[in-house]
Design an enzyme around this catalytic site. Structure first.
Site, PDB file in Angstrom:
ATOM      1  N   LYS A 147      46.029 -82.651 102.807  1.00 55.91           N
ATOM      2  CA  LYS A 147      45.692 -82.220 101.677  1.00 55.91           C
ATOM      3  C   LYS A 147      46.491 -81.156 101.220  1.00 55.91           C
ATOM      4  CE  LYS A 147      41.847 -84.170 101.041  1.00 55.91           C
ATOM      5  NZ  LYS A 147      41.468 -84.930  99.824  1.00 55.91           N
ATOM      6  N   SER A 200      41.016 -79.014 100.484  1.00 57.96           N
ATOM      7  CA  SER A 200      40.236 -78.867 101.342  1.00 57.96           C
ATOM      8  C   SER A 200      40.489 -77.343 101.994  1.00 57.96           C
ATOM      9  CB  SER A 200      40.261 -79.918 102.547  1.00 57.96           C
ATOM     10  OG  SER A 200      39.392 -79.629 103.732  1.00 57.96           O
ATOM     11  N   TYR A 205      44.453 -84.138 108.742  1.00 58.13           N
ATOM     12  CA  TYR A 205      43.832 -83.954 107.378  1.00 58.13           C
ATOM     13  C   TYR A 205      44.040 -82.830 106.728  1.00 58.13           C
ATOM     14  CZ  TYR A 205      39.806 -83.358 104.452  1.00 58.13           C
ATOM     15  OH  TYR A 205      39.057 -83.429 103.217  1.00 58.13           O
TER      16      TYR A 205
END
Length: 279
Positions: free
Chosen positions: A152, A111, A148
């Site tokens: 990743k 991401s 998050y």
């Protein structure tokens, strides 16, 4: 080529289904926590399971040639508890399943949030130039903006570890996905239109204009995303690579040169070519 696709029915997974399912080169196995037994994707057979279940993932990986690992908690505002099982344990399970099944290729959905603090430090001015003031590449230091993003970045490091320490997978590609959207909003006005449709702001507001400006830099069309996935599946070069998942937008601040040079990524779309949403 037999390909296991985890997280098959999200925004990115359905882009792959829409553009590559009928391609004669691939035989897909779809793996998802939910089975869309009706609607647009209800016709497809699905392994209904969680990537946190290592045994289910190992069983699904058996007999495959490649894995596209998209499954995970997808929101940047999540807590550590939100990301731990699906993004940390799930990614470990995916790579271990790929190793045991002797898969040649893993494509990992990373991401832009791995690098999100660059945007946070320069927004919103970053969005409004006709050309971005800088281009981020995989050589720049990671700067996650959230748990998050941290999860990743862990996935990227784990991909590299497996490729460099085990015989399989032979290659792993981490795509730092920027902004892929569902078909209704698959254009650089998509986030702005979605916000207006849901009543978050008006179409004549500053918020609407800022969303348009940002997406003109961050948009990756569904066809460009599916094309990038296919480029990853078709290369036979071993090793670990990071690619920025973005279309050829004039004002993008993520570099696509590595993808162009390494896997022949040739995006067709540019957010600057849009001056209004589709009618």
């Amino acid at each position: 080529m037999n390909v296991l696709l985890t997280g098959a029915y999200g925004r990115c997974g359905t882009a792959i289904i829409d553009h590559l399912h009928d391609a004669p080169s691939y035989e897909f196995t779809y793996f998802d926590r939910n089975d869309p037994d009706d609607g647009e994707y209800g016709e497809y057979d699905t392994v209904v399971a969680d990537v946190a279940d290592a045994q289910e993932l190992r069983s699904a990986a058996a007999g495959q040639d490649a894995m596209i690992h998209l499954a995970g908690f997808p929101f940047a505002d999540g807590s550590w508890q939100d990301v731990h099982q699906p993004n940390i344990i799930g990614t470990l399970n995916a790579l271990e399943a790929a190793r045991e099944a002797e898969l040649e290729t893993v494509v990992f959905a990373s991401s832009n949030h791995v690098m999100g603090m660059y945007e946070a430090d320069n927004a919103p001015e970053l969005y409004f130039g006709s050309d971005a003031p800088f281009r981020l590449s995989d050589d720049d230091p990671i700067r996650p903006d959230s748990y998050y993003g941290v999860s990743k970045s862990f996935g990227e490091a784990l991909c590299r570890y497996y490729v460099e320490n085990y015989e399989y997978p032979k290659r792993a590609h981490a795509i730092r996905i920027c902004s892929v959207r569902m078909p209704e909003y698959d254009h650089p006005f998509g986030d702005a239109e979605n916000g207006a449709d849901s009543g978050e702001f008006d179409r004549d507001s500053e918020e609407y204009e800022q969303q348009v400006a940002r997406m003109k830099g961050m948009w990756q069309s569904r066809r460009d995303f599916a094309h990038m996935i296919e480029c990853c599946l078709q290369t036979d070069e071993p090793g670990f690579e990071i690619f920025s998942g973005v279309s050829d937008n004039d004002r993008r601040w993520y570099s696509i040169e590595n993808a162009q040079e390494t896997i022949d990524y040739d995006p067709q779309d540019n957010g600057e070519e849009w001056d209004a949403p589709p009618e």
